[in-house]
Structures are given as structure tokens and as C-alpha cells.
Design a protein around this motif. Structure first.
Motif, short mmCIF file in Angstrom:
data_model
loop_
_atom_site.label_atom_id
_atom_site.label_comp_id
_atom_site.label_asym_id
_atom_site.label_seq_id
_atom_site.Cartn_x
_atom_site.Cartn_y
_atom_site.Cartn_z
N ASP A 98 0.85 -1.19 0.00
CA ASP A 98 0.00 0.00 0.00
C ASP A 98 0.88 1.25 0.00
O ASP A 98 2.11 1.15 -0.13
CB ASP A 98 -1.00 -0.04 1.17
N GLU A 99 0.26 2.42 0.19
CA GLU A 99 1.00 3.68 0.09
C GLU A 99 1.99 3.88 1.24
O GLU A 99 2.84 4.76 1.16
CB GLU A 99 0.01 4.85 -0.01
N THR A 100 1.89 3.07 2.30
CA THR A 100 2.85 3.16 3.41
C THR A 100 3.96 2.11 3.27
O THR A 100 4.83 2.02 4.13
CB THR A 100 2.15 2.94 4.77
N GLY A 101 3.90 1.30 2.23
CA GLY A 101 4.86 0.21 2.06
C GLY A 101 4.44 -1.05 2.79
O GLY A 101 5.20 -2.02 2.85
N GLY A 102 3.22 -1.08 3.36
CA GLY A 102 2.72 -2.25 4.08
C GLY A 102 2.27 -3.34 3.11
O GLY A 102 1.64 -3.05 2.10
N MET A 103 2.55 -4.58 3.47
CA MET A 103 2.22 -5.71 2.59
C MET A 103 0.72 -5.97 2.55
O MET A 103 0.09 -6.21 3.58
CB MET A 103 2.89 -7.00 3.13
N LEU A 104 0.13 -5.96 1.36
CA LEU A 104 -1.29 -6.27 1.20
C LEU A 104 -1.51 -7.70 0.74
O LEU A 104 -2.61 -8.25 0.89
CB LEU A 104 -1.93 -5.33 0.17
N ASN A 105 -0.46 -8.32 0.17
CA ASN A 105 -0.58 -9.67 -0.36
C ASN A 105 0.81 -10.05 -0.88
O ASN A 105 1.67 -9.18 -1.03
CB ASN A 105 -1.62 -9.71 -1.50
N ASP A 106 1.03 -11.35 -1.13
CA ASP A 106 2.31 -11.80 -1.73
C ASP A 106 2.02 -12.82 -2.83
O ASP A 106 2.37 -13.99 -2.71
CB ASP A 106 3.27 -12.36 -0.67
N PRO A 107 1.36 -12.37 -3.91
CA PRO A 107 0.91 -13.31 -4.93
C PRO A 107 1.99 -13.69 -5.95
O PRO A 107 3.11 -13.17 -5.93
CB PRO A 107 -0.19 -12.52 -5.64
N VAL A 108 1.59 -14.58 -6.84
CA VAL A 108 2.33 -14.86 -8.06
C VAL A 108 1.64 -14.09 -9.18
O VAL A 108 0.43 -14.24 -9.38
CB VAL A 108 2.34 -16.37 -8.38
N ALA A 109 2.40 -13.24 -9.88
CA ALA A 109 1.85 -12.54 -11.05
C ALA A 109 2.11 -13.39 -12.28
O ALA A 109 3.22 -13.89 -12.48
CB ALA A 109 2.50 -11.17 -11.21
N VAL A 110 1.09 -13.57 -13.11
CA VAL A 110 1.18 -14.38 -14.32
C VAL A 110 0.92 -13.46 -15.50
O VAL A 110 -0.16 -12.87 -15.62
CB VAL A 110 0.11 -15.50 -14.30
N LYS A 111 1.93 -13.32 -16.38
CA LYS A 111 1.77 -12.43 -17.53
C LYS A 111 1.33 -13.25 -18.74
O LYS A 111 2.13 -13.97 -19.34
CB LYS A 111 3.07 -11.68 -17.83
N ASP A 251 -0.36 -6.34 6.89
CA ASP A 251 -0.14 -5.00 6.32
C ASP A 251 0.67 -4.11 7.26
O ASP A 251 1.00 -2.98 6.90
CB ASP A 251 -1.46 -4.36 5.91
N GLU A 252 1.01 -4.61 8.45
CA GLU A 252 1.90 -3.88 9.37
C GLU A 252 3.37 -4.04 8.98
O GLU A 252 4.24 -3.39 9.55
CB GLU A 252 1.73 -4.39 10.80
N ASN A 253 3.66 -4.96 8.05
CA ASN A 253 5.05 -5.27 7.71
C ASN A 253 5.41 -4.80 6.31
O ASN A 253 4.59 -4.85 5.40
CB ASN A 253 5.29 -6.80 7.78
N THR A 254 6.66 -4.37 6.14
CA THR A 254 7.19 -4.05 4.81
C THR A 254 7.77 -5.33 4.19
O THR A 254 8.07 -6.30 4.90
CB THR A 254 8.32 -3.01 4.91
N PRO A 255 7.97 -5.34 2.86
CA PRO A 255 8.60 -6.50 2.23
C PRO A 255 9.99 -6.79 2.82
O PRO A 255 10.39 -7.95 2.91
CB PRO A 255 8.72 -6.11 0.75
#
Ligand code: THG
Length: 367
Positions: A98-111, A251-255
Motif C-alpha cells: 500500500d501507500e505506506t509500504g505495508g504488505m497487502l498480499n504476496d501473490p504470483v503474477a502471471v503475464k 499489512d503492518e510489515n514491509t517486504p
């Protein structure tokens, strides 16, 4: 424990009939959908996963589809991983912030194509964040959850089983790449990926109607390979250091706190909504971070809340996942530890529901 009530809000999957016929013994809820957690026992499932091949109903890994002229721009807004070199046919593990750098999810992106992407999400309602950005920025994209359900084939014999159903072409698929392969006249994306470190594939089953035919074809073709229904295995995933969103991070954690800094190129990820926030925190470095932790002594109880990690009377972290490992003859755990105590070899105490247990920060996970 009491039963969980089934209802329309707790969605079944296209493979649920097969899962039930295979004798599923436990479920969790993930993206408002059933996710099996145990078939024979967690330890038997673990042994079998490391020795043979399993078919996993991971339909709960829902897809957020983004298509249209602004698709690539929108996906880059979601993540600090630089996507400019990514080609159709590739998958990337991407922190979403998100805009604070908090993790919203950790998905696999498929192009799938320049203008068509799937975001294969972990357990949070990412669809609303993506729709919000698309609408707020007036992007020329369509965002929805398509009828696509991943089915994973994991374990050392997974390549032979997949070749029996999809042909020898599966043998040429490289890690985190996919090919469109045919099953009953339908082209399905088949990737070499999955939530274990035993090797394997994920089939993105497009159209729930072919879910059970594919499940049955895999079970039949694998009869000589000791195929069995399985599921993401708690022991194997902790040994392997595979993170669970909502458990090991929020979402409290950064990557960077999550140890996912290697999947960030924040400087060059122009357009990422969390870029400025992450550039600030990345400069200082995180003050706590995910670590592999060995917990000594008897087998730990189920870890269904954070367990405080102590250095004497000082609270220096928390264990978020822990389980007994038969192969390593100790308790394996994942936790966040403060910088002052995260060096490998540091001895600490963990406050578990069964009492205080001594623990040691490890250099690496158990694989
Ligand atoms: N596959 C697909 N979708 C998913 C998952 C999956 N959605 C939910 C959840 N799992 C998302 N979380 C993860 C966590 C780890 C990995 C993939 C998805 C993973 N990590 C490897 C690692 O960390 O070693 C490889 C990463 C890499 O090298 O790129 O595979 O499992 N479709």
C-alpha cells in the motif's frame, strides 16, 4: 473442536467432490473458500509429499484478472518489483504494498500477454484494492475474478505424472514459466511452480466444468506412482521458509521485514504506489525481520497466535508459525526478530501455551 458451518459465503471449489472422495480430514478458509489442510495426517502427508506426488486443490488461490491497454501500468502500481523485463509466459513472485509500504498480499503474477495478467493471490481481498486503483486513476482496464482455479501437482514424481496427462512438453517448462497445454480440447496455463520445495506444477484450470475431469485424469494416470490427494503441508512449508500471508506477515510489515527485499527493485519500480514510502524505509533497513527459528525440546502445540520471543525480560520478536519436524527431529518455526537479536546462533526463549521453551535463531531454513 466444534464444526464450522458450511454456507454460500464459504465457497466450494471445482475439485471439492474429489477432495471429499479422497477422505479430506480438515479444512481452513482462504479467500472465503475451502482449502484442505490434512488428508491422512499432517506427518503422513508430509512424508508422502517428499517421496511421491500429490494433487492439491488450491482453487482458493484466486486470480485477479487485469486486462486492457493500461494493464501493465496497473500491475506495476501494485508492486515494488520491476516488471519491465517480464515476458508473456513468465510468472513472478511479487510483494504487493500500500501507500505506506505495508504488505497487502504476496501473490504470483502471471503475464499472459502485454494487456492481460493474472494476480494469483494469497489470503486477502486484493480485488478491491486493485479495482479502487483502476477507478481512482481512471485506467483503461477491466478488473475481475475469473472462473480460474489452480490445481497443483507437487512432489518428486510430479513431472512424470504431468507428462502422462499433458505430454512430454511439460518437461521443458522452466521454473516460474508457463505454457498453454491442452486438456480435453481446452488450452490451460501450466506453470512450473507451487507452494512446496519438492518440485512441481500448477495448472490454472479455466472453467470449473473441467475441474473434476482433470482431477480424475491425474488420479488415474498416477496410480502406478502412488499419487494421492494432498494440500499445502504445514511442516514442509515451514522447513522451506515459504511465508503465509496473515500468519507470518500482515499489512503492518514491509517486504524488507518479510525478507522479500530480493523481490523488490524499488528504485526502478516507477509508478508503484508504495515507492516513496519504501525508498525511505529501505535506506535505514528494517529493525525487525523474518528469521528461521529452532525451538528446542518437546513438540510444540498448534501455533494459532503470535508467541512472544524473549531475551531475558525483553520482548524482541514473535513466532508466527511453528511445528514439529520429523526429518530434523526438532521444532521448526518462522518468526520476526528485532535486529539486536536476529544474528544466527542467538539463544532466546519463546513463550508458548505449553510454557517457556528455549530457541535458537538459525542462519537458513531447513532445505
Ligand atoms: N501459487 C500460486 N498462487 C499462490 C501461491 C502459490 N497464491 C497464494 C500464495 N501461494 C502466495 N504466496 C507465495 C509464497 C511463495 C511462493 C509463491 C507464492 C514461492 N516462493 C519461492 C521461494 O520463495 O523460494 C520462489 C520464489 C521465486 O524464486 O520467484 O514459490 O504457491 N499460483
Amino acid at each position: 473442536m466444534a464444526m464450522i458451518a458450511l454456507s454460500r459465503r464459504l465457497r466450494r471449489t471445482p475439485f471439492s467432490d474429489g477432495v471429499e472422495a479422497a477422505g479430506v480430514k480438515g479444512y481452513t478458509v482462504y479467500n472465503h473458500m475451502l482449502l484442505p489442510t490434512v488428508f491422512r495426517s499432517v506427518e503422513e502427508d508430509y512424508r508422502h509429499l517428499k517421496a511421491a506426488v500429490q494433487v492439491w486443490d488450491v482453487a482458493c488461490e484466486r486470480q485477479v484478472e487485469i486486462r486492457g491497454p493500461d494493464a501493465a501500468r496497473l500491475v506495476q502500481m501494485l508492486t515494488p518489483r520491476d516488471l519491465r523485463a517480464m515476458q508473456p509466459g513468465q510468472c513472478y513472485y511479487v510483494p504487493i504494498v500500500d501507500e505506506t509500504g505495508g504488505m497487502l498480499n504476496d501473490p504470483v503474477a502471471v503475464k499472459l500477454a502485454e494487456d492481460r495478467w493474472w494476480i494469483s493471490i494469497a489470503d486477502s481481498d486484493l480485488l478491491y484494492w486493485v479495482k479502487g486503483l483502476a477507478n481512482g486513476y481512471r485506467l483503461d482496464v477491466l478488473v475481475d475474478e475469473p472462473d480460474v482455479s489452480p490445481l497443483a501437482v507437487q512432489g518428486p514424481r510430479s513431472e512424470d505424472l504431468m507428462a502422462a496427462v499433458f505430454g512430454d512438453a511439460v518437461r521443458d517448462i522452466r521454473f516460474f514459466r508457463f505454457r498453454m497445454l491442452e486438456f480435453q480440447g481446452r488450452k490451460l496455463a501450466v506453470a512450473r511452480s507451487g507452494y512446496s520445495k519438492q518440485g512441481g506444477f500448477e495448472i490454472y484450470v479455466e472453467g470449473g466444468d473441467i475441474g473434476m475431469p482433470l482431477w480424475n485424469a491425474l488420479m488415474e494416470a498416477g496410480r502406478s506412482m502412488d499419487v494421492h490427494a494432498g494440500c499445502p503441508n504445514l511442516i514442509e512449508r515451514i522447513e522451506s521458509g515459504l511465508l503465509s500471508y496473515g500468519n507470518d506477515m500482515t499489512d503492518e510489515n514491509t517486504p524488507h521485514e518479510c525478507g522479500l527485499g530480493r523481490f523488490c527493485n524499488t528504485e526502478s519500480a516507477i509508478g508503484c504506489v508504495g515507492r516513496d514510502a519504501l525508498l525511505r524505509v529501505a535506506k535505514e533497513g528494517p529493525v525487525l525481520q523474518i528469521r528461521p527459528i529452532e525451538i528446542h525440546g518437546d513438540r510444540v502445540p498448534p501455533c494459532d497466535r503470535l508467541w512472544p520471543v524473549m531475551a531475558g525480560n525483553a520482548h524482541v520478536g514473535n513466532v508466527s508459525s511453528a511445528v514439529w519436524s520429523p526429518d530434523f527431529d526438532t521444532n521448526v518455526a518462522i518468526g520476526m526478530v528485532r535486529m539486536t537479536h536476529w544474528e544466527a546462533g542467538t539463544d532466546l526463549d519463546v513463550i508458548t501455551p505449553d510454557g517457556i521453551m528455549s530457541a535458537t535463531v538459525r542462519e537458513v531454513f531447513w532445505n
